[in-house]
Design an enzyme around this catalytic site. Structure first.
Site, PDB file in Angstrom:
ATOM      1  N   SER A 233       0.825  -1.195   0.000  1.00  0.00           N
ATOM      2  CA  SER A 233       0.000   0.000   0.000  1.00  0.00           C
ATOM      3  C   SER A 233       0.871   1.261   0.000  1.00  0.00           C
ATOM      4  O   SER A 233       1.693   1.427  -0.893  1.00  0.00           O
ATOM      5  CB  SER A 233      -0.938  -0.062   1.211  1.00  0.00           C
ATOM      6  OG  SER A 233      -2.022   0.798   1.085  1.00  0.00           O
ATOM      7  N   ASP A 460      -8.961  -3.616  -6.086  1.00  0.00           N
ATOM      8  CA  ASP A 460      -8.413  -3.073  -4.845  1.00  0.00           C
ATOM      9  C   ASP A 460      -9.165  -1.787  -4.490  1.00  0.00           C
ATOM     10  O   ASP A 460      -9.277  -0.881  -5.309  1.00  0.00           O
ATOM     11  CB  ASP A 460      -6.922  -2.784  -5.035  1.00  0.00           C
ATOM     12  CG  ASP A 460      -6.210  -2.489  -3.730  1.00  0.00           C
ATOM     13  OD1 ASP A 460      -6.705  -1.654  -2.948  1.00  0.00           O
ATOM     14  OD2 ASP A 460      -5.141  -3.083  -3.493  1.00  0.00           O
ATOM     15  N   HIS A 488      -7.521  -5.499  -0.599  1.00  0.00           N
ATOM     16  CA  HIS A 488      -6.390  -4.580  -0.673  1.00  0.00           C
ATOM     17  C   HIS A 488      -5.086  -5.351  -0.530  1.00  0.00           C
ATOM     18  O   HIS A 488      -4.848  -5.998   0.485  1.00  0.00           O
ATOM     19  CB  HIS A 488      -6.524  -3.542   0.436  1.00  0.00           C
ATOM     20  CG  HIS A 488      -5.484  -2.476   0.415  1.00  0.00           C
ATOM     21  ND1 HIS A 488      -4.951  -1.972  -0.759  1.00  0.00           N
ATOM     22  CD2 HIS A 488      -4.865  -1.811   1.425  1.00  0.00           C
ATOM     23  CE1 HIS A 488      -4.070  -1.035  -0.464  1.00  0.00           C
ATOM     24  NE2 HIS A 488      -3.995  -0.931   0.849  1.00  0.00           N
TER      25      HIS A 488
END
Length: 519
Positions: A233, A460, A488
């Site tokens: 991320s 996502d 995610h």
């Protein structure tokens, strides 16, 4: 919702980070032999030495100690608070590691970061990565984490007390008139003023560039000539920034759930809003196929309309929760978005929505609390404080004032009919930040870096797939690995195809072929 661009690994991994806690034994500080073909580069390829002004930091020795979690050691890393003034004040950063378990020749250290910005890498290591990464990877790497400056144990940014944060999270973020707009602006101003008051000296020095430079000091102190790294991320932006600053020191970099560094704050926020809409569409399609779906049994579109109707109702008359806090539209939206990070949370969300629509909001409030990392005693971790501090330094604000936010609402609603209005106004938070932004949107090419593996998930919610496509295209040595799925990030989420490709890259240095797709 709160600060936008809260980018982190899935709720499952984060929840695991708090579970594995017990006593810890010490270990030798002597490094195991390195693979001469991996960590130890050929003489002609070796990175340049540390700058003279930073030699004290690059040459420091870490004093490893037991840290209260079985198998892990902890230490403190010193770095300049301001890299422009290396002889000035220092900042102290929390580091943890678990040694390579063997068998096989040790490759080096593998640094991990779970995202955020603001997520504790030490918690992630000790609760998940250090015990949950594939055994062949843990066998050949020392698994290492450092809490970034301003995060968790590393001189954390502080902004609001628990009661102040409770009030902040309940402010209406879809203002209907001037009075509500003024109240929202005032809440962002109080948040920023609290950060400046409680974290004055550190606040201007928690940018991603500075954290990437800290990572290079840690690489050197650990005895590695090149950095091996898995960033999830926001951690992908941190890893890409490292590659941009130190391309000759790049080892094996996995950037999972990638950000696009070329986008402005406004575009990042709007794209992420579209990502949450995509994720909600997948949830809604699953929900309406079930007879007990709280949003009806029609179409995903009708489910979206039903959710919007509930949000409007909660805005007009907040839902009781069995405690003093009520579930208004802002907390309800946060609770739904929290469940978008991982499809394993969908059953929990269905139950929470069923109860909330029926007039009892405690389950949806619990989801919102998990997102904000609110503790049972009413305190909060510093996740949201660090998140704002890093984001507001890394890019100029999305808006100059509330008039800009109001103008942006239609484009956000186009990106997400369900979440658009609230997320458009949430992007106003950096407008009032007391420290001027030091970063700017730009492409990262990292010319001369070793092969870098970029991973993108097609649905996502927090880091839209096209960001991964863009970053892989920007990086001169980037290779894109695609996971066709929900949630995610992709590594360790159940796809043997994804995990095998990443493990092979980490263990052998060979990225998958260009265009590889997994499901």
């Amino acid at each position: 919702m709160d600060s936008r661009r809260l980018l982190r690994t899935s709720a499952t991994a984060l929840a695991a980070a708090g579970l594995i806690l017990s006593g810890c034994t010490g270990g030798s500080d002597a490094a195991a032999p390195a693979d001469p073909g991996t960590t130890r580069a050929r003489a002609a390829d070796r990175p340049s030495p540390a700058p003279e002004a930073l030699k004290e930091f690059y040459g420091q020795k870490l004093a490893w100690r037991d840290c209260g979690t079985a198998g892990f050691q902890c230490a403190t890393l010193r770095a300049p608070l301001d890299y422009a003034k290396p002889a000035g004040p220092e900042i102290r950063l929390a580091v943890s590691r678990v040694r390579a378990s063997g068998p096989g020749t040790r490759i080096g250290s593998l640094l991990v970061n779970p995202g955020g910005p603001g997520g504790s890498a030490v918690d992630y290591l000790q609760g998940y990565a250090g015990v949950g990464y594939p055994e062949p990877v843990r066998a050949r790497y020392d698994m290492v984490a450092v809490d970034p400056r301003g995060v968790a144990r590393s001189e954390p940014v502080e902004c609001l007390t628990g009661p102040e944060m409770d009030a902040y999270t309940q402010v209406d973020q879809t203002p209907d008139d001037q009075a509500e707009t003024k109240a929202l602006v005032a809440s962002f101003q109080r948040f920023a003023e609290g950060c400046e008051k409680r974290t004055d000296e550190v606040l201007p020095h928690v940018s991603t560039v500075e954290t990437a430079r800290d990572m290079d000091i840690l690489r050197a102190v650990l005895g590695d000539e090149r950095l091996h790294y898995v960033g999830a991320s926001y951690g992908t932006f941190l890893g890409a920034t490292y590659a941009e600053l130190f391309p000759g020191r790049v080892g094996r970099l996995v950037l999972d759930g990638a950000m696009d560094p070329s986008l402005s704050a406004l575009d990042l926020n709007r794209d992420q809003t579209a990502g949450f809409e995509t994720a909600f569409g997948a949830f809604a399609a699953d929900c309406v196929a079930r007879p007990d779906c709280p949003l009806g049994t029609g179409t995903p579109e009708s489910a979206g309309e039903a959710l919007k109707k509930f949000f409007r109702a909660a805005d007009a008359a907040p839902v009781p929760t069995g405690e003093s806090r009520l579930l208004g539209e802002s907390l309800a939206t946060t609770g739904v978005i929290a469940a978008m990070y991982d499809e394993s949370a969908w059953p929990q969300l269905r139950e929470a929505l069923t109860r909330a629509i029926g007039g009892e909001g405690s389950a949806l409030l619990a989801l919102a609390d998990s997102y904000y990392e609110r503790e049972p005693d009413g305190s909060y971790t510093n996740l949201m404080f660090a998140n704002a501090a890093v984001n507001c330094l890394d890019l100029p604000p999305a808006y100059q004032g509330p008039a800009d936010a109001e103008k942006a609402v239609p484009s956000f609603e186009k990106a997400s009919p369900v979440f658009g209005a609230g997320l458009a106004w949430a992007a106003l938070n950096c407008t009032y930040w007391p420290a001027e932004a030091t970063g700017r949107p730009h492409r990262i090419t990292a010319e001369g870096a070793a092969p870098i593996l970029v991973v993108g998930t097609t649905r996502d919610p927090a880091t839209p797939y096209r960001w991964a496509e863009s970053l892989a295209d920007q990086l001169s040595s980037g290779t894109l690995l695609t996971y066709e799925g929900d949630g995610h990030t992709a590594y360790g989420r159940g796809s043997d195809c994804v995990d095998t490709a990443i493990n092979t890259y980490l263990l052998e240095g060979t990225p998958p072929p260009a265009g590889k797709r997994c499901s």
